[in-house]
Motif scaffolding. Sequence first.
Motif, PDB file in Angstrom:
ATOM      1  N   ARG A 158      -3.005  16.999   4.757  1.00 41.22           N
ATOM      2  CA  ARG A 158      -2.967  17.136   6.217  1.00 41.22           C
ATOM      3  C   ARG A 158      -3.348  15.802   6.858  1.00 41.22           C
ATOM      4  O   ARG A 158      -4.073  14.996   6.277  1.00 41.22           O
ATOM      5  CB  ARG A 158      -3.902  18.241   6.674  1.00 41.22           C
ATOM      6  N   ARG A 159      -2.890  15.592   8.073  1.00 44.39           N
ATOM      7  CA  ARG A 159      -3.109  14.333   8.752  1.00 44.39           C
ATOM      8  C   ARG A 159      -4.601  14.081   8.972  1.00 44.39           C
ATOM      9  O   ARG A 159      -5.333  14.938   9.452  1.00 44.39           O
ATOM     10  CB  ARG A 159      -2.383  14.340  10.101  1.00 44.39           C
ATOM     11  N   GLY A 160      -5.035  12.886   8.545  1.00 43.89           N
ATOM     12  CA  GLY A 160      -6.415  12.489   8.743  1.00 43.89           C
ATOM     13  C   GLY A 160      -7.394  13.044   7.730  1.00 43.89           C
ATOM     14  O   GLY A 160      -8.597  12.804   7.838  1.00 43.89           O
ATOM     15  N   ARG A 161      -6.914  13.772   6.750  1.00 42.97           N
ATOM     16  CA  ARG A 161      -7.809  14.371   5.755  1.00 42.97           C
ATOM     17  C   ARG A 161      -7.961  13.440   4.548  1.00 42.97           C
ATOM     18  O   ARG A 161      -6.995  12.800   4.106  1.00 42.97           O
ATOM     19  CB  ARG A 161      -7.257  15.719   5.283  1.00 42.97           C
ATOM     20  N   PRO A 162      -9.153  13.374   3.944  1.00 40.34           N
ATOM     21  CA  PRO A 162      -9.371  12.513   2.780  1.00 40.34           C
ATOM     22  C   PRO A 162      -8.825  13.161   1.507  1.00 40.34           C
ATOM     23  O   PRO A 162      -8.592  14.368   1.444  1.00 40.34           O
ATOM     24  CB  PRO A 162     -10.889  12.364   2.727  1.00 40.34           C
ATOM     25  N   SER A 163      -8.654  12.327   0.493  1.00 38.57           N
ATOM     26  CA  SER A 163      -8.126  12.815  -0.785  1.00 38.57           C
ATOM     27  C   SER A 163      -9.216  13.096  -1.815  1.00 38.57           C
ATOM     28  O   SER A 163      -8.945  13.698  -2.852  1.00 38.57           O
ATOM     29  CB  SER A 163      -7.146  11.786  -1.365  1.00 38.57           C
ATOM     30  N   ALA A 164     -10.445  12.667  -1.544  1.00 32.82           N
ATOM     31  CA  ALA A 164     -11.531  12.855  -2.511  1.00 32.82           C
ATOM     32  C   ALA A 164     -11.775  14.325  -2.864  1.00 32.82           C
ATOM     33  O   ALA A 164     -11.971  14.661  -4.050  1.00 32.82           O
ATOM     34  CB  ALA A 164     -12.812  12.210  -1.986  1.00 32.82           C
ATOM     35  N   PRO A 165     -11.774  15.265  -1.886  1.00 34.63           N
ATOM     36  CA  PRO A 165     -11.983  16.677  -2.260  1.00 34.63           C
ATOM     37  C   PRO A 165     -10.899  17.210  -3.189  1.00 34.63           C
ATOM     38  O   PRO A 165     -11.155  18.127  -3.977  1.00 34.63           O
ATOM     39  CB  PRO A 165     -11.965  17.401  -0.910  1.00 34.63           C
ATOM     40  N   VAL A 166      -9.707  16.654  -3.102  1.00 38.49           N
ATOM     41  CA  VAL A 166      -8.614  17.107  -3.973  1.00 38.49           C
ATOM     42  C   VAL A 166      -8.914  16.740  -5.418  1.00 38.49           C
ATOM     43  O   VAL A 166      -8.740  17.550  -6.340  1.00 38.49           O
ATOM     44  CB  VAL A 166      -7.277  16.499  -3.513  1.00 38.49           C
ATOM     45  N   ARG A 181      -2.194   8.453  -7.049  1.00 40.53           N
ATOM     46  CA  ARG A 181      -1.648   7.505  -6.077  1.00 40.53           C
ATOM     47  C   ARG A 181      -1.405   8.219  -4.755  1.00 40.53           C
ATOM     48  O   ARG A 181      -0.830   9.307  -4.727  1.00 40.53           O
ATOM     49  CB  ARG A 181      -0.341   6.915  -6.587  1.00 40.53           C
ATOM     50  N   VAL A 182      -1.865   7.612  -3.662  1.00 38.15           N
ATOM     51  CA  VAL A 182      -1.673   8.156  -2.322  1.00 38.15           C
ATOM     52  C   VAL A 182      -0.595   7.340  -1.620  1.00 38.15           C
ATOM     53  O   VAL A 182      -0.696   6.110  -1.526  1.00 38.15           O
ATOM     54  CB  VAL A 182      -2.981   8.120  -1.513  1.00 38.15           C
ATOM     55  N   ALA A 183       0.449   8.006  -1.163  1.00 37.30           N
ATOM     56  CA  ALA A 183       1.552   7.347  -0.460  1.00 37.30           C
ATOM     57  C   ALA A 183       1.562   7.812   0.986  1.00 37.30           C
ATOM     58  O   ALA A 183       1.361   9.000   1.280  1.00 37.30           O
ATOM     59  CB  ALA A 183       2.885   7.682  -1.130  1.00 37.30           C
ATOM     60  N   GLU A 184       1.813   6.880   1.898  1.00 34.41           N
ATOM     61  CA  GLU A 184       1.848   7.180   3.320  1.00 34.41           C
ATOM     62  C   GLU A 184       3.230   6.866   3.884  1.00 34.41           C
ATOM     63  O   GLU A 184       3.793   5.811   3.619  1.00 34.41           O
ATOM     64  CB  GLU A 184       0.788   6.372   4.071  1.00 34.41           C
ATOM     65  N   ASP A 185       3.765   7.830   4.616  1.00 32.64           N
ATOM     66  CA  ASP A 185       5.055   7.664   5.270  1.00 32.64           C
ATOM     67  C   ASP A 185       4.903   8.088   6.731  1.00 32.64           C
ATOM     68  O   ASP A 185       5.066   9.264   7.068  1.00 32.64           O
ATOM     69  CB  ASP A 185       6.124   8.506   4.567  1.00 32.64           C
ATOM     70  N   GLY A 186       4.548   7.117   7.584  1.00 37.25           N
ATOM     71  CA  GLY A 186       4.269   7.455   8.975  1.00 37.25           C
ATOM     72  C   GLY A 186       2.981   8.250   9.058  1.00 37.25           C
ATOM     73  O   GLY A 186       1.910   7.794   8.653  1.00 37.25           O
ATOM     74  N   GLU A 187       3.084   9.455   9.574  1.00 38.28           N
ATOM     75  CA  GLU A 187       1.913  10.321   9.693  1.00 38.28           C
ATOM     76  C   GLU A 187       1.721  11.201   8.469  1.00 38.28           C
ATOM     77  O   GLU A 187       0.716  11.900   8.371  1.00 38.28           O
ATOM     78  CB  GLU A 187       2.042  11.195  10.947  1.00 38.28           C
ATOM     79  N   GLN A 188       2.666  11.175   7.565  1.00 38.02           N
ATOM     80  CA  GLN A 188       2.578  12.014   6.377  1.00 38.02           C
ATOM     81  C   GLN A 188       1.865  11.265   5.252  1.00 38.02           C
ATOM     82  O   GLN A 188       2.106  10.071   5.028  1.00 38.02           O
ATOM     83  CB  GLN A 188       3.976  12.411   5.891  1.00 38.02           C
ATOM     84  N   ARG A 189       0.982  11.964   4.553  1.00 38.83           N
ATOM     85  CA  ARG A 189       0.287  11.422   3.396  1.00 38.83           C
ATOM     86  C   ARG A 189       0.506  12.372   2.223  1.00 38.83           C
ATOM     87  O   ARG A 189       0.368  13.587   2.363  1.00 38.83           O
ATOM     88  CB  ARG A 189      -1.209  11.258   3.667  1.00 38.83           C
ATOM     89  N   ALA A 190       0.884  11.784   1.107  1.00 40.00           N
ATOM     90  CA  ALA A 190       1.152  12.592  -0.079  1.00 40.00           C
ATOM     91  C   ALA A 190       0.449  11.987  -1.280  1.00 40.00           C
ATOM     92  O   ALA A 190       0.267  10.767  -1.364  1.00 40.00           O
ATOM     93  CB  ALA A 190       2.655  12.686  -0.341  1.00 40.00           C
ATOM     94  N   VAL A 191       0.046  12.846  -2.187  1.00 37.84           N
ATOM     95  CA  VAL A 191      -0.643  12.428  -3.403  1.00 37.84           C
ATOM     96  C   VAL A 191       0.266  12.702  -4.596  1.00 37.84           C
ATOM     97  O   VAL A 191       0.794  13.810  -4.751  1.00 37.84           O
ATOM     98  CB  VAL A 191      -1.981  13.177  -3.573  1.00 37.84           C
TER      99      VAL A 191
END
Length: 222
Positions: A158-166, A181-191
Amino acid sequence: MPDISWGEVLLRLAVAAGLGGVIGIERELREREAGFRTHLLVSVGAALFTLVSAYAWGDFVFGGGVTFDPTRIAAQVVTGIGFLGAGAIIRQGLSVRGLTTAATLWVVAGIGMAAGAGLYSAAVVGTVVALVTLWPLRVVARRLFERPHRRRLAIDLRRGRPSAPVIAALEELGLRVVAFRVAEDGEQRAVDAEVELLHGARAEEVLLRLGELEEVAGARWA
């Protein structure tokens, strides 16, 4: 060479067919490449070659230093079955399937040869050992020596959420994170995570647990 009756021939071929078919049923139930009919035919064929090798040349008279060797035809079964076993082996990427099935075809040929030679006790004992290896010993081996499965996991954050809890949630579920690996595409963030499923971890439970996290918008196995 000693003669052999029709009844004895029928008995030996029937024993070969029965014992080979039993192992074939086990392979059939596991939906392997070679099943019931293949194992039965291999066993009967090996028994038939053994009978021909041992009894088909009794009426021939050899002279001039030519000797009779009843093992030469039967010996070629060991070589010939290797080509059939190679056809059961399938390579998919870095993994290889069908090695156990190829081994059972080789064992079934030996069982058929033992039955064809009249060594019923050896054929029965060989069948029992093969079945124990394919069924109970398989369960024990999987529990003791099972290797972790490596898979790729795609997670949408989700937007603005950290990846550490995942990452913490994955480790709690019994997964070992190999790459992350965390990839960002505009407002979208994917792991994009590469993980190993250790003992007790289930792929379905991983997706359900990740779906409960506030940071995760979606998760799927790639």
